[in-house]
Design an enzyme around this catalytic site. Sequence first.
Site, PDB file in Angstrom:
ATOM      1  N   ASP A   1      -3.416   7.364   5.401  1.00  0.00           N
ATOM      2  CA  ASP A   1      -2.396   8.406   5.548  1.00  0.00           C
ATOM      3  C   ASP A   1      -3.080   9.585   6.224  1.00  0.00           C
ATOM      4  O   ASP A   1      -4.081  10.093   5.722  1.00  0.00           O
ATOM      5  CB  ASP A   1      -1.869   8.847   4.175  1.00  0.00           C
TER       6      ASP A   1
ATOM      7  N   ASP B   1      10.194   3.625   1.622  1.00  0.00           N
ATOM      8  CA  ASP B   1       9.618   4.513   0.602  1.00  0.00           C
ATOM      9  C   ASP B   1      10.593   4.675  -0.557  1.00  0.00           C
ATOM     10  O   ASP B   1      11.239   5.717  -0.689  1.00  0.00           O
ATOM     11  CB  ASP B   1       9.324   5.888   1.211  1.00  0.00           C
TER      12      ASP B   1
HETATM   13  O1  1PR Z   1       9.601   8.754   8.231  1.00  0.00           O
HETATM   14  O2  1PR Z   1       9.154   7.431  10.274  1.00  0.00           O
HETATM   15  O3  1PR Z   1       8.196   9.709  10.005  1.00  0.00           O
HETATM   16  O4  1PR Z   1       7.358   7.805   8.691  1.00  0.00           O
HETATM   17  C1  1PR Z   1       6.591   8.506   7.782  1.00  0.00           C
HETATM   18  C2  1PR Z   1       5.595   7.545   7.188  1.00  0.00           C
HETATM   19  O5  1PR Z   1       4.671   8.289   6.413  1.00  0.00           O
HETATM   20  C3  1PR Z   1       6.239   6.529   6.281  1.00  0.00           C
HETATM   21  O6  1PR Z   1       5.664   5.277   6.528  1.00  0.00           O
HETATM   22  C4  1PR Z   1       5.881   7.020   4.872  1.00  0.00           C
HETATM   23  O7  1PR Z   1       5.620   5.914   4.027  1.00  0.00           O
HETATM   24  C5  1PR Z   1       4.605   7.795   5.109  1.00  0.00           C
HETATM   25  N1  1PR Z   1       4.469   8.949   4.205  1.00  0.00           N
HETATM   26  C6  1PR Z   1       5.177  10.088   4.296  1.00  0.00           C
HETATM   27  N2  1PR Z   1       4.748  10.949   3.349  1.00  0.00           N
HETATM   28  C7  1PR Z   1       3.790  10.354   2.664  1.00  0.00           C
HETATM   29  C8  1PR Z   1       3.038  10.927   1.551  1.00  0.00           C
HETATM   30  O8  1PR Z   1       2.231  10.274   0.925  1.00  0.00           O
HETATM   31  N3  1PR Z   1       3.295  12.178   1.243  1.00  0.00           N
HETATM   32  N4  1PR Z   1       2.714   8.198   2.782  1.00  0.00           N
HETATM   33  C9  1PR Z   1       3.607   9.085   3.202  1.00  0.00           C
HETATM   34  C10 1PR Z   1       3.076   7.031   2.376  1.00  0.00           C
HETATM   35  C11 1PR Z   1       2.278   5.387   1.054  1.00  0.00           C
HETATM   36  C12 1PR Z   1       1.269   4.488   1.573  1.00  0.00           C
HETATM   37  C13 1PR Z   1       0.061   4.530   0.694  1.00  0.00           C
HETATM   38  C14 1PR Z   1       0.293   3.441  -0.316  1.00  0.00           C
HETATM   39  C15 1PR Z   1      -0.946   2.939  -0.964  1.00  0.00           C
HETATM   40  N5  1PR Z   1       2.053   6.670   1.557  1.00  0.00           N
HETATM   41  O9  1PR Z   1       0.929   4.761   2.857  1.00  0.00           O
HETATM   42  O10 1PR Z   1      -1.011   4.331   1.529  1.00  0.00           O
HETATM   43  O11 1PR Z   1       1.185   3.927  -1.295  1.00  0.00           O
HETATM   44  O12 1PR Z   1      -1.548   3.920  -1.702  1.00  0.00           O
HETATM   45  P1  1PR Z   1      -2.476   3.564  -2.934  1.00  0.00           P
HETATM   46  O13 1PR Z   1      -3.167   2.282  -2.632  1.00  0.00           O
HETATM   47  O14 1PR Z   1      -3.466   4.693  -3.020  1.00  0.00           O
HETATM   48  O15 1PR Z   1      -1.584   3.491  -4.141  1.00  0.00           O
HETATM   49  P2  1PR Z   1       8.657   8.481   9.325  1.00  0.00           P
END
Ligand code: 1PR
Length: 538
Positions: free
Chosen positions: A232, A390
């Site tokens: 991320d 998500d």
């Molecule tokens: O909506 O097309 O602009 O895409 C935004 C992208 O960014 C989406 O894929 C969304 O999942 C991701 N995202 C947005 N905000 C966050 C955040 O964390 N605040 N991250 C985010 C998503 C989830 C996974 C993470 C897993 C594994 N994070 O990427 O890596 O949950 O984590 P873990 O193994 O530590 O539990 P758009």
Amino acid sequence: SGSSSVVTLLDYGAGNVRSVRNAIRYLGFEIEDVRTPEDILNADRLIFPGVGAFASAMDVLTKTGMAEALCTYIKNDRPFLGICLGLQLLFESSDENGPVNGLGLIPGVVGRFNSSNGFRVPHIGWNALQVAKDSEILDDVGDHHVYFVHSYRAMPSDDNKEWVSSTCNYGDDFVASIRRGNVHAVQFHPEKSGDVGLSVLRRFLNPKSQGTKKSTQGKASKLAKRVIACLDVRANDKGDLVVTKGDQYDVREHTKENEVRNLGKPVELAGQYYKDGADEVSFLNITGFRDFPLGDLPMLQVLRHTSENVFVPLTVGGGIRDFTDANGRYYSSLEVASEYFRSGADKISIGSDAVYAAEEYIKTKVKTGKSSLEQISKVYGNQAVVVSIDPRRVYVKDPNDVQFKTIRVTKPGPNGEEYAWYQCTVNGGREGRPIGAYELAKVVEELGAGEILLNCIDCDGQGKGFDIDLIKLISDAVSIPVIASSGAGAVEHFSEVFMKTNASAALAAGIFHRKEVPIQSVKEHLLKEGIELNQTME
Ligand code: 1PR
């Protein structure tokens, strides 16, 4: 040409061949691009990485006179390596938007995989080869897996027996490589198959540098489960692009300064995970929903640098949508995606915009073809388009309380609720939408998604394991591959998700960044549990 370190590349401009270029350069060779049919005829060795759709590729090749030059070059037994569509085009015809005629050098028709027998299409991932005859360039492959991504394939037959050097089994046996004299072609992607893939390219480029040959037993094999490292990425308050990691999507430290958690530099970490044996690397530009990614040039820079040294598939997501900048210049989502592909991405992932597209489609029942999802998958193929979901768990007492698909949960909710649905969110989990993960998954498959990245906000960063209920629900509902994400905290969580659900891949972030569980330990554990895996070359 003439110098032995030069390789001629046929890039007809239909898509991203950056990774092939990077791999050739990494192996110490210079590239000369084909501009005219004569350049083909004059080549010492020619690499043809086919990209895009069969029909449009044939169209360009025919119009430019390259088709004829290619046929002459190959009939004269000149050194040739076709990759993916560069293999398929050698056959008589393809059913892709067809039938469409190919170059007709090899007897046979290219057809679509049959997904009705439980095999997910596209065929994405690491699979093993069954060698049919000596192929030289495959001599280092042995029992290792190589990376495939395609929905169409050629079939071996009595008529093309003298060409087929290996097959792969996915539902049925299809042609994985061909070889006749100096003419080679592979259906898999050597430029994305890690060290093993690089060895295939090296043997083609440098046939005299023979090492020892590994025996290939041609053992039966299944598509391997994939282990994916996810980064991320966002700018911190100083403006530097950092790898961050949230707890249930909250990425700020709970200190007075409230700074963005910083777990390292994106290019360095991606390189490390490649060395550690990651089967894929994903970047999520997590503030892409509010910051325009083409204004966010560092992310493109990250992709360019990463793809120079990382030879497994790269996915990038965040901010893929139509956008008008402060000067009134309009960018389509397709332009944004194209820029990501040009910078080295193999797949793009769409989050928020796919939710809006799915809501619209459910409401109108009309496929407009205008959504980012539809447009990008039409141009680049559905194997290049991931939809990132998500969802957040919402407990209910009675399944009839909501219009969305509910499941009976393994663990009841805080008030003893036995059911839950999974509500989709947009803008990094900030806003809940009136659609469930189940409904979304079914619709995006129909709209052209090739894969689903299934997160879960409740489990994200908690290290307590994947949400098995959710992953089972979604991986049983669609016939495209599903990547399980969120919650990995120990090696056992990976075997659990593969044994209890039909997930094709498992993704983790926090445990890799914090160096709690290295990728190699995850793979050793999965192998011990008897799960088919891609093992990196020793
Ligand atoms: O909506 O097309 O602009 O895409 C935004 C992208 O960014 C989406 O894929 C969304 O999942 C991701 N995202 C947005 N905000 C966050 C955040 O964390 N605040 N991250 C985010 C998503 C989830 C996974 C993470 C897993 C594994 N994070 O990427 O890596 O949950 O984590 P873990 O193994 O530590 O539990 P758009």
